[in-house]
Enzyme design. Sequence first.
Site, mmCIF file in Angstrom:
data_model
loop_
_atom_site.group_PDB
_atom_site.id
_atom_site.type_symbol
_atom_site.label_atom_id
_atom_site.label_comp_id
_atom_site.label_asym_id
_atom_site.label_seq_id
_atom_site.Cartn_x
_atom_site.Cartn_y
_atom_site.Cartn_z
ATOM 1 N N ASP A 13 25.913 50.926 -79.784
ATOM 2 C CA ASP A 13 27.114 50.769 -80.606
ATOM 3 C C ASP A 13 26.937 49.542 -81.503
ATOM 4 O O ASP A 13 26.742 48.429 -81.006
ATOM 5 C CB ASP A 13 28.334 50.595 -79.694
ATOM 6 C CG ASP A 13 29.657 50.763 -80.421
ATOM 7 O OD1 ASP A 13 29.635 51.093 -81.631
ATOM 8 O OD2 ASP A 13 30.700 50.573 -79.785
ATOM 9 N N ASP A 107 28.139 54.623 -86.461
ATOM 10 C CA ASP A 107 27.714 53.380 -85.823
ATOM 11 C C ASP A 107 27.479 53.473 -84.321
ATOM 12 O O ASP A 107 27.281 52.450 -83.667
ATOM 13 C CB ASP A 107 28.732 52.271 -86.107
ATOM 14 C CG ASP A 107 30.116 52.605 -85.583
ATOM 15 O OD1 ASP A 107 30.381 53.791 -85.317
ATOM 16 O OD2 ASP A 107 30.939 51.680 -85.452
ATOM 17 N N GLU A 108 27.478 54.667 -83.760
ATOM 18 C CA GLU A 108 27.198 54.752 -82.325
ATOM 19 C C GLU A 108 26.547 56.086 -81.983
ATOM 20 O O GLU A 108 26.731 57.093 -82.670
ATOM 21 C CB GLU A 108 28.463 54.536 -81.494
ATOM 22 C CG GLU A 108 29.527 55.577 -81.676
ATOM 23 C CD GLU A 108 30.682 55.385 -80.712
ATOM 24 O OE1 GLU A 108 30.454 55.256 -79.496
ATOM 25 O OE2 GLU A 108 31.837 55.387 -81.189
#
EC number: 2.7.7.7
Length: 359
Positions: A13, A107-108
């Site tokens: 993350d 983003d993860e």
Amino acid sequence: MSEPALRKIIHLDMDAFYASVEQRDNPELRGRPVAVGGARERGVVAAASYEARQYGVRSAMPSSTALRKCPELVFVPPRFEVYKEVSRQIRAIFAEYTPLIEPVSLDEAYLDVTHNLKDVASATQIARDIRAKILAETHLTASAGISYNKFLAKLASDYRKPNGQFVVRPAQGLAFVEALAVGQFHGVGPVTAAKMNQLGIFTGADLREQPVEFLVQQFGKAGRYYFAIARAQDHRPVVADRLRKSVGSETTFAQDLHGFQDLLAGLRPSIEEVWEYCQRTGILGRTITVKVKYADFQQITRSRSTVGGIASLAVLERLCREIVEALFPLPKGVRLLGVSLSNLSNGTAAAGRQLPLGL
């Protein structure tokens, strides 16, 4: 029936991703409280830097509220093309270690490194190496959670944020879960957590004491999921390139929304997230649904369908706008808005059109 073999799962993350990219690219923003979003009266915070979070600024918060909490807050407009390009860099790093990559958002992602391309036995070491390479190549930090299933890896990635990692080993899973408040569980939202609290369920240990029949009675099908995670069980595999039945995003607001422009601004982050998934996967959706939860928790959904699929962000925005217009006049304030696409198909085979593949 034997238990499935233990996997080695990493949840990666990025730390305050949008805001961190802006601080990286503009030295004047470093060390300052930054919000990505619109500073206008009816704007909404899409992302907040860690400096801003110290003042209580959070994503999905109305910009006016954020400014009251942090008068020094600096607003910058989002640059989604830049964020997508950085995300491509990060995914390329993941691919050096495993083909089993399940993106969750820009983003993860989850990575299964049980059998990895580097023949590294330690998932903890792989996470450390990936984070170091992300920092070297993008000048951004990432946090990681490492465990034997996706539920625990997701929880663990929040445990040492920012720029850290945490591992939950098989012998630790049960104790780790039982000590947490149910509101910290991935998949248990604020409303569900409040209902659990009313039933006397405050921690993972409390949840584990409940029979599965009681949980199903109280929470429907989700009750079986809660029963399993209270025991640190999650047998979902990391699945790459899966075609989902639907894709959606929703936001709960710190203050109820009332005006037409308020609702449009509140929907914007969800629209962007859904469209990013379409671009990244090449998926087309034919049905758009807007979910509305009012201040009294009454919930409604409104849908529109197209023949060939929603092939542009402009079309998605227009359909959402039409759905929102039809809601007025509002009977009461709105506390949650969501957008989802269903009737999904591979864009390369739908009507001869192809969405640009973001990743």
